[in-house]
Design a protein around this motif. Structure first.
Motif, PDB file in Angstrom:
ATOM      1  N   ARG A   3      34.456 -34.628 -29.404  1.00 13.55           N
ATOM      2  CA  ARG A   3      33.738 -35.546 -28.508  1.00 13.55           C
ATOM      3  C   ARG A   3      32.534 -34.853 -27.875  1.00 13.55           C
ATOM      4  NH1 ARG A   3      35.940 -38.951 -23.280  1.00 13.55           N
ATOM      5  NH2 ARG A   3      33.897 -39.786 -22.776  1.00 13.55           N
ATOM      6  N   GLU A   4      32.728 -33.606 -27.443  1.00 17.05           N
ATOM      7  CA  GLU A   4      31.626 -32.850 -26.842  1.00 17.05           C
ATOM      8  C   GLU A   4      30.493 -32.653 -27.852  1.00 17.05           C
ATOM      9  OE1 GLU A   4      31.248 -28.353 -25.342  1.00 17.05           O
ATOM     10  OE2 GLU A   4      32.717 -29.536 -24.210  1.00 17.05           O
ATOM     11  N   LEU A   5      30.840 -32.312 -29.091  1.00 16.19           N
ATOM     12  CA  LEU A   5      29.818 -32.156 -30.136  1.00 16.19           C
ATOM     13  C   LEU A   5      29.099 -33.478 -30.404  1.00 16.19           C
ATOM     14  CD1 LEU A   5      31.724 -29.859 -32.675  1.00 16.19           C
ATOM     15  CD2 LEU A   5      29.781 -29.220 -31.217  1.00 16.19           C
ATOM     16  N   LEU A   6      29.852 -34.571 -30.458  1.00 15.48           N
ATOM     17  CA  LEU A   6      29.243 -35.892 -30.669  1.00 15.48           C
ATOM     18  C   LEU A   6      28.290 -36.236 -29.527  1.00 15.48           C
ATOM     19  CD1 LEU A   6      32.360 -37.869 -31.933  1.00 15.48           C
ATOM     20  CD2 LEU A   6      30.265 -37.465 -33.247  1.00 15.48           C
ATOM     21  N   GLU A   7      28.742 -36.029 -28.289  1.00 19.07           N
ATOM     22  CA  GLU A   7      27.898 -36.346 -27.130  1.00 19.07           C
ATOM     23  C   GLU A   7      26.652 -35.477 -27.090  1.00 19.07           C
ATOM     24  OE1 GLU A   7      30.662 -35.910 -23.889  1.00 19.07           O
ATOM     25  OE2 GLU A   7      31.296 -38.008 -24.015  1.00 19.07           O
ATOM     26  N   MET A  36      15.573 -20.593 -23.152  1.00 19.18           N
ATOM     27  CA  MET A  36      16.448 -21.511 -23.867  1.00 19.18           C
ATOM     28  C   MET A  36      15.907 -21.735 -25.274  1.00 19.18           C
ATOM     29  SD  MET A  36      17.618 -25.299 -22.737  1.00 19.18           S
ATOM     30  CE  MET A  36      17.106 -26.530 -23.907  1.00 19.18           C
ATOM     31  N   THR A  37      16.778 -21.655 -26.243  1.00 15.89           N
ATOM     32  CA  THR A  37      16.402 -21.910 -27.622  1.00 15.89           C
ATOM     33  C   THR A  37      16.208 -23.404 -27.811  1.00 15.89           C
ATOM     34  OG1 THR A  37      17.773 -20.050 -28.296  1.00 15.89           O
ATOM     35  CG2 THR A  37      17.115 -21.596 -30.008  1.00 15.89           C
ATOM     36  N   THR A  38      15.120 -23.761 -28.480  1.00 15.94           N
ATOM     37  CA  THR A  38      14.880 -25.171 -28.750  1.00 15.94           C
ATOM     38  C   THR A  38      15.741 -25.603 -29.924  1.00 15.94           C
ATOM     39  OG1 THR A  38      12.613 -24.951 -27.972  1.00 15.94           O
ATOM     40  CG2 THR A  38      13.126 -26.874 -29.319  1.00 15.94           C
ATOM     41  N   ARG A  39      16.548 -26.579 -29.692  1.00 12.90           N
ATOM     42  CA  ARG A  39      17.407 -27.090 -30.750  1.00 12.90           C
ATOM     43  C   ARG A  39      16.860 -28.418 -31.216  1.00 12.90           C
ATOM     44  NH1 ARG A  39      23.525 -25.592 -30.448  1.00 12.90           N
ATOM     45  NH2 ARG A  39      23.280 -23.408 -29.974  1.00 12.90           N
ATOM     46  N   THR A  40      16.984 -28.669 -32.476  1.00 19.69           N
ATOM     47  CA  THR A  40      16.605 -29.966 -33.016  1.00 19.69           C
ATOM     48  C   THR A  40      17.716 -30.457 -33.926  1.00 19.69           C
ATOM     49  OG1 THR A  40      15.471 -29.003 -34.927  1.00 19.69           O
ATOM     50  CG2 THR A  40      14.143 -29.412 -32.955  1.00 19.69           C
ATOM     51  N   VAL A  41      17.733 -31.736 -34.102  1.00 19.06           N
ATOM     52  CA  VAL A  41      18.686 -32.345 -35.025  1.00 19.06           C
ATOM     53  C   VAL A  41      17.893 -33.298 -35.905  1.00 19.06           C
ATOM     54  CG1 VAL A  41      19.326 -34.193 -33.411  1.00 19.06           C
ATOM     55  CG2 VAL A  41      20.900 -33.542 -35.226  1.00 19.06           C
ATOM     56  N   ASP A  42      18.158 -33.246 -37.192  1.00 14.42           N
ATOM     57  CA  ASP A  42      17.482 -34.130 -38.135  1.00 14.42           C
ATOM     58  C   ASP A  42      18.520 -34.580 -39.149  1.00 14.42           C
ATOM     59  OD1 ASP A  42      15.682 -35.576 -39.599  1.00 14.42           O
ATOM     60  OD2 ASP A  42      14.624 -33.854 -40.436  1.00 14.42           O
ATOM     61  N   ALA A  43      19.149 -35.685 -38.861  1.00 15.19           N
ATOM     62  CA  ALA A  43      20.222 -36.183 -39.716  1.00 15.19           C
ATOM     63  C   ALA A  43      20.232 -37.700 -39.648  1.00 15.19           C
ATOM     64  CB  ALA A  43      21.559 -35.618 -39.262  1.00 15.19           C
ATOM     65  N   THR A  79      25.156 -33.958 -29.643  1.00 17.67           N
ATOM     66  CA  THR A  79      24.266 -34.331 -30.741  1.00 17.67           C
ATOM     67  C   THR A  79      23.560 -35.646 -30.439  1.00 17.67           C
ATOM     68  OG1 THR A  79      25.707 -33.174 -32.298  1.00 17.67           O
ATOM     69  CG2 THR A  79      24.154 -34.771 -33.229  1.00 17.67           C
ATOM     70  N   GLN A  80      24.295 -36.612 -29.877  1.00 15.46           N
ATOM     71  CA  GLN A  80      23.676 -37.889 -29.510  1.00 15.46           C
ATOM     72  C   GLN A  80      22.613 -37.673 -28.442  1.00 15.46           C
ATOM     73  OE1 GLN A  80      25.962 -40.797 -27.260  1.00 15.46           O
ATOM     74  NE2 GLN A  80      25.074 -42.451 -28.491  1.00 15.46           N
ATOM     75  N   MET A  81      22.924 -36.821 -27.460  1.00 18.59           N
ATOM     76  CA  MET A  81      21.970 -36.551 -26.386  1.00 18.59           C
ATOM     77  C   MET A  81      20.703 -35.897 -26.945  1.00 18.59           C
ATOM     78  SD  MET A  81      22.416 -34.268 -22.920  1.00 18.59           S
ATOM     79  CE  MET A  81      23.792 -35.255 -22.348  1.00 18.59           C
ATOM     80  N   LEU A  82      20.870 -34.926 -27.843  1.00 16.43           N
ATOM     81  CA  LEU A  82      19.719 -34.247 -28.425  1.00 16.43           C
ATOM     82  C   LEU A  82      18.897 -35.206 -29.286  1.00 16.43           C
ATOM     83  CD1 LEU A  82      18.102 -31.673 -28.812  1.00 16.43           C
ATOM     84  CD2 LEU A  82      19.690 -31.039 -30.657  1.00 16.43           C
ATOM     85  N   ALA A  83      19.558 -36.010 -30.102  1.00 12.04           N
ATOM     86  CA  ALA A  83      18.835 -36.981 -30.935  1.00 12.04           C
ATOM     87  C   ALA A  83      18.073 -37.974 -30.056  1.00 12.04           C
ATOM     88  CB  ALA A  83      19.806 -37.719 -31.863  1.00 12.04           C
ATOM     89  N   GLY A  84      18.715 -38.441 -29.001  1.00 12.25           N
ATOM     90  CA  GLY A  84      18.049 -39.371 -28.084  1.00 12.25           C
ATOM     91  C   GLY A  84      16.863 -38.730 -27.394  1.00 12.25           C
TER      92      GLY A  84
END
Length: 155
Positions: A98-102, A1-8, A104-109
């Motif tokens: 909605r799926e993208l929002l959820e 699995m590719t590690t994804r990160t979000v920084d926003a 992204t929220q899940m990844l940020a959390g």
């Protein structure tokens, strides 16, 4: 699995603009209704097969209006079918958003929680005698498991 990160980050002004844009969309759909869980359960659901059935049955009703009940409003039913079909691409776009929002929220959390656990672990190990004992003890409550109550032996 590719590690994804979000920084926003979102400023309050950006949040307000997004909510206003969503309100603008909502205002374009003044006919939307809300249903209770009970009402949702009681309604017949239209899927691909029942949509085809509905279109064909209403076409037949137009061709044979002389035998249809007077209270059957065929044009209103056709408008309902058209609305059902018109809402589909909008619903797909909103569901995708909605799926993208959820996600992204899940990844940020998840990232925030992982960083917080690392900070806690570091403070537990390296923070002794630095005045962190009280906060570390308080944070430890997150990981405390309730003790299992042993059942009394039956007599």
């Amino acid at each position: 699995m590719t590690t994804r990160t979000v920084d926003a980050a979102l400023s309050q002004q950006e949040i307000d603009r997004i909510i206003a844009a969503l309100k603008t969309i909502r205002d374009q759909l003044p006919f939307l209704v809300g249903l209770s869980i009970q009402e949702r359960r009681q309604l017949s659901k239209m899927g691909r097969k029942s949509q085809t059935f509905s279109v064909r049955a209403l076409d037949m009703a137009v061709q044979h209006s002389d035998i249809m009940p007077r209270h059957l409003d065929i044009e209103a039913a056709r408008r309902d079918v058209a609305l059902f079909e018109s809402l589909n691409p909008i619903l797909q776009a909103v569901n995708h958003l909605r799926e993208l929002l959820e996600d992204t929220q899940m990844l940020a959390g998840s990232e925030a929680y992982a960083a917080a656990r690392l900070a806690y672990s570091s403070a537990k190990v390296s923070g002794k005698n630095l005045g962190l004992d009280e906060i570390v003890t308080d944070l430890a409550q997150q990981f405390r498991r309730p003790r299992k109550v042993q059942a009394a032996p039956e007599s």
